[in-house]
Scaffold this motif. Sequence first.
Motif, PDB file in Angstrom:
ATOM      1  N   TRP A   1       6.191   4.213 -11.781  1.00  0.00           N
ATOM      2  CA  TRP A   1       6.363   2.877 -11.202  1.00  0.00           C
ATOM      3  C   TRP A   1       5.258   1.946 -11.695  1.00  0.00           C
TER       4      TRP A   1
ATOM      5  N   SER B   1       3.291   1.059   5.203  1.00  0.00           N
ATOM      6  CA  SER B   1       4.659   1.512   4.942  1.00  0.00           C
ATOM      7  C   SER B   1       4.649   2.742   4.028  1.00  0.00           C
ATOM      8  N   HIS B   2       3.769   2.712   3.026  1.00  0.00           N
ATOM      9  CA  HIS B   2       3.620   3.864   2.126  1.00  0.00           C
ATOM     10  C   HIS B   2       3.225   5.106   2.913  1.00  0.00           C
TER      11      HIS B   2
ATOM     12  N   ALA C   1      10.198   6.483  -2.444  1.00  0.00           N
ATOM     13  CA  ALA C   1       9.968   5.142  -1.912  1.00  0.00           C
ATOM     14  C   ALA C   1       8.487   4.941  -1.601  1.00  0.00           C
ATOM     15  N   SER C   2       7.851   5.976  -1.076  1.00  0.00           N
ATOM     16  CA  SER C   2       6.418   5.921  -0.781  1.00  0.00           C
ATOM     17  C   SER C   2       5.614   5.736  -2.065  1.00  0.00           C
TER      18      SER C   2
ATOM     19  N   ILE D   1       1.980  -3.101   3.166  1.00  0.00           N
ATOM     20  CA  ILE D   1       2.554  -2.251   2.110  1.00  0.00           C
ATOM     21  C   ILE D   1       1.953  -0.857   2.186  1.00  0.00           C
TER      22      ILE D   1
ATOM     23  N   THR E   1       4.443   7.940  -8.946  1.00  0.00           N
ATOM     24  CA  THR E   1       3.628   6.735  -8.801  1.00  0.00           C
ATOM     25  C   THR E   1       3.252   6.147 -10.152  1.00  0.00           C
TER      26      THR E   1
ATOM     27  N   ILE F   1       2.643  -0.428  -6.047  1.00  0.00           N
ATOM     28  CA  ILE F   1       2.476  -1.862  -5.775  1.00  0.00           C
ATOM     29  C   ILE F   1       1.108  -2.120  -5.147  1.00  0.00           C
ATOM     30  N   PHE F   2       0.752  -1.300  -4.174  1.00  0.00           N
ATOM     31  CA  PHE F   2      -0.532  -1.433  -3.482  1.00  0.00           C
ATOM     32  C   PHE F   2      -1.705  -1.341  -4.458  1.00  0.00           C
TER      33      PHE F   2
ATOM     34  N   THR G   1      -0.942  -6.687   1.844  1.00  0.00           N
ATOM     35  CA  THR G   1      -1.137  -5.424   1.138  1.00  0.00           C
ATOM     36  C   THR G   1      -1.356  -4.293   2.130  1.00  0.00           C
TER      37      THR G   1
ATOM     38  N   LEU H   1       5.758   2.086  -3.273  1.00  0.00           N
ATOM     39  CA  LEU H   1       4.865   1.229  -2.497  1.00  0.00           C
ATOM     40  C   LEU H   1       3.407   1.490  -2.860  1.00  0.00           C
ATOM     41  N   CYS H   2       3.078   2.748  -3.142  1.00  0.00           N
ATOM     42  CA  CYS H   2       1.720   3.090  -3.552  1.00  0.00           C
ATOM     43  C   CYS H   2       1.363   2.400  -4.870  1.00  0.00           C
TER      44      CYS H   2
END
Length: 304
Positions: free
Chosen positions: A107, A80-81, A154-155, A77, A104, A161-162, A74, A158-159
């Motif tokens: 998603w 990367s975010h 894309a950021s 992830i 965000t 998912i995190f 995590t 990932l946010c």
Amino acid sequence: MVTSATLRSYLHLHFLVLIWGFTAVVGLMVSVSPIVLVFYRTFIAVAGLAIVIWVKRKSFSVFNNADLGKMLLTGIILASHWILFFASARVSTASVCLAGMATTSLWTSFIEPFVNKKPVKPLEVALGMMAFAGLYVVFRFEFNHALGLGLALASALLCAIFTVVNSRLVKRYDGFVITFYEMIGASIFTLAFAFVARWQAWTPESPIWPAAADWIWILFLALVCTVYAAAMSVELMKQFSAYLINLTINLEPVYGIALAFFFFGEKERMTSGFYLGTLLILMAVLLYPVLSRWQPSEKSVSGS
């Protein structure tokens, strides 16, 4: 009825979002590349969190290696975010970067039910789509910043998912401990990534060692935005759902755009369409707590 404790927690969440709104501004004030910036941010955060955990006499132990692996992954992830987030601000503007982050909640409205094996809530999807409509308006009027918007999207993914992963981990571990191991994973990942980027000459003009003035902002990112804000946000997941937290984070563009204009002036002035799109995002945030009162109460909403 909303209790005073819940209100304080919600205001605390907004204060954390205000701090995060400032991060895009900070990313434009340093000379190092986004990859190197995230490395220093996470590396210093590890030391800061270790001190906090030791002072509070909390345990560093985790129940099993699987949970430790999840925390480290995590962290990758999250790193990367952050890299995509700062890169978006660099190639466009802080305002465009923050507007892209508004997706965000969209998603999250799909990811959270999938991970928690629950049906998708129509209200969350509808408000997420409203926020996405705001982004579409922004994109139409700011097409010259398409790359920056793409990186921000894309950021934002990932946010989401995190946040969803952390909403599950926080049920078993302290927020500071979770963030500590995530920062270890993030710092190892960004260090390796920084060497690869240097070797491949992806960031040939960016220095590895920060300038003297950079350290003020790096310490702010590491200690205030990470040790304090990130850990506190994880703790708030015990009270609020991942969706509500990420929907509130949609206010980050509003706070951040105002801060960016304060620091950079005309450089951050955008078209009227940009602000119209941002208004749609703000409306989605404000409508959620109102409309959700008519939804059937669920255990997941309280973060239990």
